[in-house]
Design a protein around this motif. Sequence first.
Motif, short mmCIF file in Angstrom:
data_model
loop_
_atom_site.label_atom_id
_atom_site.label_comp_id
_atom_site.label_asym_id
_atom_site.label_seq_id
_atom_site.Cartn_x
_atom_site.Cartn_y
_atom_site.Cartn_z
N LEU A 1 -1.90 -14.15 -12.72
CA LEU A 1 -2.93 -14.41 -13.48
C LEU A 1 -3.91 -13.36 -13.87
N VAL A 2 -3.94 -12.47 -12.65
CA VAL A 2 -4.87 -11.29 -12.62
C VAL A 2 -4.42 -10.03 -12.68
N GLN A 3 -3.08 -9.80 -13.36
CA GLN A 3 -2.48 -8.57 -13.20
C GLN A 3 -3.09 -7.50 -13.86
N ASN A 4 -3.81 -7.79 -15.05
CA ASN A 4 -4.68 -6.83 -15.70
C ASN A 4 -6.28 -6.40 -15.30
N ASN A 5 -6.47 -7.20 -14.34
CA ASN A 5 -7.83 -7.12 -13.91
C ASN A 5 -7.71 -6.28 -12.53
N TYR A 6 -8.55 -5.15 -12.41
CA TYR A 6 -8.41 -4.30 -11.20
C TYR A 6 -9.33 -5.06 -9.91
N ALA A 7 -10.67 -5.17 -10.49
CA ALA A 7 -11.48 -6.04 -9.55
C ALA A 7 -10.76 -7.30 -8.88
N GLU A 8 -10.16 -8.22 -9.78
CA GLU A 8 -9.63 -9.39 -9.11
C GLU A 8 -8.49 -9.00 -8.33
N LEU A 9 -7.66 -7.80 -8.59
CA LEU A 9 -6.61 -7.45 -7.72
C LEU A 9 -7.06 -7.10 -6.56
N THR A 10 -8.30 -6.34 -6.64
CA THR A 10 -8.79 -5.68 -5.17
C THR A 10 -9.17 -6.97 -4.28
N ASN A 11 -9.72 -8.04 -4.96
CA ASN A 11 -10.23 -9.15 -4.20
C ASN A 11 -8.85 -9.79 -3.64
N LEU A 12 -7.98 -9.99 -4.45
CA LEU A 12 -6.52 -10.63 -3.99
C LEU A 12 -5.98 -10.00 -2.82
N LYS A 13 -5.99 -8.71 -2.89
CA LYS A 13 -5.41 -7.79 -2.05
C LYS A 13 -6.00 -8.10 -0.52
N ILE A 14 -7.54 -8.28 -0.38
CA ILE A 14 -8.22 -8.44 0.80
C ILE A 14 -7.70 -9.74 1.18
N GLN A 15 -7.51 -10.71 0.32
CA GLN A 15 -7.07 -12.04 0.49
C GLN A 15 -5.68 -12.18 1.15
N ILE A 16 -4.64 -11.37 0.67
CA ILE A 16 -3.49 -11.32 0.93
C ILE A 16 -3.33 -10.77 2.38
N GLU A 17 -4.17 -9.69 2.59
CA GLU A 17 -4.09 -9.25 3.84
C GLU A 17 -4.56 -10.21 4.94
N GLY A 18 -5.63 -10.74 4.51
CA GLY A 18 -6.06 -11.84 5.59
C GLY A 18 -5.30 -12.90 5.85
#
Lengths: 118, 136
Positions: free
Chosen positions: A94-111
Amino acid sequence: MKILLTYKWFIISSLEFIIIILLVYKNRKKKDLEFADQEIKRSKDADIDMGNVLRSINLAPELYKKLCRVCHPDRFAGKPQEEIANRLFQELQLVQNNYAELTNLKIQIEGELGVKIK
Amino acid sequence: MWGYLSTIQDWFSDFSERRRLVRNFNLSARDAYVRKQAPTLLESSISMGESAFRHAFSKYFAGGFRIKALSGRPLARHEMVAISEVVLSNEELVRKLISLGWDTLEVHDNAGYSGIKYKLYDYSGIGGIIESKGFN
């Protein structure tokens, strides 16, 4: 002509009454469009983060591919994190074109998945 | 009379808001190019747009939002499509573009006339509001 002169005040007041009715009708019609005007005003006043738009153009594709590789559900098949990976992978689409949302999701994935993303 | 005055006021405020949006885009693009985040320097500008894509708020002869690659390596077609997708998937940005009078998104290469155009109205999701204005 005599009739017109006799009833001139009646004719004038009738015309005034018709004009008042037309103005009231016009004013009522305007109120229906108030909601539309508010939405348009809100769109005009919206503050767009152009930095994020440009980062999304330049950096989002690479980050998206990296995150897809890391949290693909097939990597966690049969493991306890499979459901979490599935959910996160769907959010990623859903957020593949939004860099800010991807960065937040990256933190979520790592956690949540306990993976380290370089 | 007050309606005409507010229309004139809206026209001037839209004009400055449009210039501000284009300027913000160009500044951010320049920053990204200088920091080597972007392989190509992008520049946005106001163009004539496509008359077939007009809607109720379209500005006459200024309905196009053009993104052009200025320097660096030329853009491939799939890259132009990718840029368009990023802009069009940002619903807030698309709504702002439409409400300020843009109707066409154009992405161009710096060589020749190759480029792509999109009708912004199709990506807005505010069709009901535009139609309720009584224009089409």
